[in-house]
Write an enzyme that holds these catalytic residues in place. Structure first.
Site, PDB file in Angstrom:
ATOM      1  N   HIS A  12       0.798  -1.240   0.000  1.00  0.00           N
ATOM      2  CA  HIS A  12       0.000   0.000   0.000  1.00  0.00           C
ATOM      3  C   HIS A  12       0.830   1.289   0.000  1.00  0.00           C
ATOM      4  O   HIS A  12       0.322   2.357   0.347  1.00  0.00           O
ATOM      5  CB  HIS A  12      -0.981  -0.007   1.182  1.00  0.00           C
ATOM      6  CG  HIS A  12      -0.335   0.102   2.535  1.00  0.00           C
ATOM      7  ND1 HIS A  12      -0.895  -0.453   3.658  1.00  0.00           N
ATOM      8  CD2 HIS A  12       0.807   0.685   2.960  1.00  0.00           C
ATOM      9  CE1 HIS A  12      -0.113  -0.203   4.705  1.00  0.00           C
ATOM     10  NE2 HIS A  12       0.920   0.487   4.304  1.00  0.00           N
ATOM     11  N   HIS A  59      -2.764   4.439   9.676  1.00  0.00           N
ATOM     12  CA  HIS A  59      -1.432   4.897  10.098  1.00  0.00           C
ATOM     13  C   HIS A  59      -1.571   6.152  10.963  1.00  0.00           C
ATOM     14  O   HIS A  59      -1.172   7.246  10.565  1.00  0.00           O
ATOM     15  CB  HIS A  59      -0.570   5.189   8.886  1.00  0.00           C
ATOM     16  CG  HIS A  59      -0.331   4.020   7.983  1.00  0.00           C
ATOM     17  ND1 HIS A  59      -1.287   3.529   7.121  1.00  0.00           N
ATOM     18  CD2 HIS A  59       0.758   3.238   7.796  1.00  0.00           C
ATOM     19  CE1 HIS A  59      -0.785   2.509   6.447  1.00  0.00           C
ATOM     20  NE2 HIS A  59       0.441   2.312   6.836  1.00  0.00           N
ATOM     21  N   HIS A 193       9.638  -4.009   4.812  1.00  0.00           N
ATOM     22  CA  HIS A 193      10.119  -2.630   4.856  1.00  0.00           C
ATOM     23  C   HIS A 193      10.290  -2.163   6.292  1.00  0.00           C
ATOM     24  O   HIS A 193       9.614  -2.649   7.193  1.00  0.00           O
ATOM     25  CB  HIS A 193       9.242  -1.658   4.060  1.00  0.00           C
ATOM     26  CG  HIS A 193       7.816  -1.450   4.502  1.00  0.00           C
ATOM     27  ND1 HIS A 193       6.884  -2.444   4.619  1.00  0.00           N
ATOM     28  CD2 HIS A 193       7.151  -0.306   4.831  1.00  0.00           C
ATOM     29  CE1 HIS A 193       5.716  -1.945   4.985  1.00  0.00           C
ATOM     30  NE2 HIS A 193       5.849  -0.640   5.136  1.00  0.00           N
ATOM     31  N   GLU A 240       3.038  -5.560   8.863  1.00  0.00           N
ATOM     32  CA  GLU A 240       1.772  -5.333   8.145  1.00  0.00           C
ATOM     33  C   GLU A 240       1.310  -6.607   7.429  1.00  0.00           C
ATOM     34  O   GLU A 240       0.123  -6.783   7.163  1.00  0.00           O
ATOM     35  CB  GLU A 240       1.934  -4.193   7.118  1.00  0.00           C
ATOM     36  CG  GLU A 240       2.066  -2.824   7.752  1.00  0.00           C
ATOM     37  CD  GLU A 240       2.273  -1.697   6.726  1.00  0.00           C
ATOM     38  OE1 GLU A 240       2.105  -0.533   7.114  1.00  0.00           O
ATOM     39  OE2 GLU A 240       2.601  -1.969   5.552  1.00  0.00           O
TER      40      GLU A 240
HETATM   41  C1  DHB Z   1       6.072   3.731   3.255  1.00  0.00           C
HETATM   42  C2  DHB Z   1       5.491   2.485   3.352  1.00  0.00           C
HETATM   43  C3  DHB Z   1       4.381   2.277   4.161  1.00  0.00           C
HETATM   44  O1  DHB Z   1       3.777   1.062   4.330  1.00  0.00           O
HETATM   45  C4  DHB Z   1       3.821   3.318   4.850  1.00  0.00           C
HETATM   46  O2  DHB Z   1       2.713   3.095   5.542  1.00  0.00           O
HETATM   47  C5  DHB Z   1       4.405   4.577   4.778  1.00  0.00           C
HETATM   48  C6  DHB Z   1       5.533   4.783   3.991  1.00  0.00           C
HETATM   49  C7  DHB Z   1       7.244   3.992   2.386  1.00  0.00           C
HETATM   50  O3  DHB Z   1       7.725   3.084   1.705  1.00  0.00           O
HETATM   51  O4  DHB Z   1       7.734   5.113   2.329  1.00  0.00           O
HETATM   52 FE    FE Z   2       2.110   1.130   5.898  1.00  0.00          FE
END
Ligand code: DHB
Ligand code: FE
Length: 284
Positions: A12, A59, A193, A240
């Site tokens: 996302h 978020h 991530h 997530e």
């Molecule tokens: C990023 C990824 C995410 O899942 C998020 O909620 C906010 C930022 C990113 O890759 O910058």
């Molecule tokens: Fe996210």
């Protein structure tokens, strides 16, 4: 009776929403990301779902440290795209399905899962970016959406096992709804991530590939992976991914039915700070 016909899984990344809104999809950096969803956009048009049950995470937009529901079901008639700091994304408002959402809440709560019932909620990139990826730029989303928010931001977060079992209860709820609706369930967020700390920028292709393989073939086993493994291997935001297990738990094979068909699989690095993963599974 209503039926869950398919499940969709996708990352996302907020920058994907910005790339779409600023018409950058053909730029060399973004082109390979959006290419991975070309098939999916046509597939969604052909499938014509009546309702999408969309599992996502907020978020700190609708909720904050003041109130942290583990699982929250959106029962409102509509949901407004949130202002995440740059103004709300120029995307359609999300039309809900209060009747089916209330039915699912009733059934799932009676099945011993504590859901928070949310009658008013703005929805952030966690919900709007998956819709944009699957629908492109549209005047209206193709069908009503039931937003289902999961806390994967503030510990303690729910386990993969609990998410998987919740998926089973959601399928039971949908299948006891007395209208012949074509319902899809989407699991969103991930893949690996980490946005903060010394390991910011972490991406683990090996873990992501394993996750996609096992989500398809061994979801029960995958549900047993503990939090610490997600955080260590997939980064702090990789957690997530437990939301994908809710959608997978709602597929028929988990309840003794046939194996799903893998209609589409896509993986790409990078998009902003994350690996983008995407799967479509159809019930048989
Ligand atoms: C990023 C990824 C995410 O899942 C998020 O909620 C906010 C930022 C990113 O890759 O910058
Ligand atoms: Fe996210």
């Amino acid at each position: 009776m209503a039926r869950i016909t398919a499940s969709v899984y996708t990352s996302h990344v907020p920058a994907i929403g910005a790339a779409l809104d600023l018409h950058k999809t053909a730029e060399p950096y973004w082109q390979p990301v959006f290419k991975g969803y070309e098939f999916s956009k046509q597939w969604l048009k052909d499938q014509k779902p009546d309702v999408i049950f969309l599992v996502f995470n907020d978020h700190a937009t609708a909720f904050s440290l003041e109130m942290i529901p583990t699982f929250a079901i959106g029962t409102a008639a509509e949901f407004t795209p949130a202002d995440e700091g740059w103004g709300p994304r120029p995307v359609p408002k999300v039309i809900g399905h209060p009747k089916l959402a209330a039915h699912i809440a009733q059934s799932v709560i009676q099945d011993d899962f504590d859901l928070t019932i949310v009658n008013k909620m703005d929805v952030d990139h966690g919900l709007t970016v998956p819709l944009s990826l699957m629908c492109g730029e549209v005047q209206a989303w193709p069908c009503p959406v039931i937003p289902f928010a999961v806390n994967v931001v503030q510990y303690p977060v729910p386990s993969g096992r609990r998410c998987f079992n919740l998926g089973k209860a959601i399928r039971k709820a949908v299948e006891s709804y007395d209208e012949p609706l074509n319902v899809q369930i989407w699991g969103t967020g991930g893949m690996s991530h980490q946005l903060q700390g010394p390991r910011a920028g972490l991406i683990n292709k090996e873990f992501d590939t394993m996750f996609l393989d096992r989500l398809i073939a061994d979801p029960e086993g995958l549900a047993g992976v503990p939090h610490i493994d997600y955080v260590r291997e997939a980064g702090s935001e990789g957690i997530e991914l437990v939301m994908w297990l809710i959608a997978r738990g709602a597929m028929s094979d988990v309840g003794g039915g046939n194996k799903p068909t893998v209609r589409h699989r896509f993986y790409h690095v990078p998009a902003s700070n994350t690996a983008v993963g995407h799967l479509i599974l159809e019930n048989n």
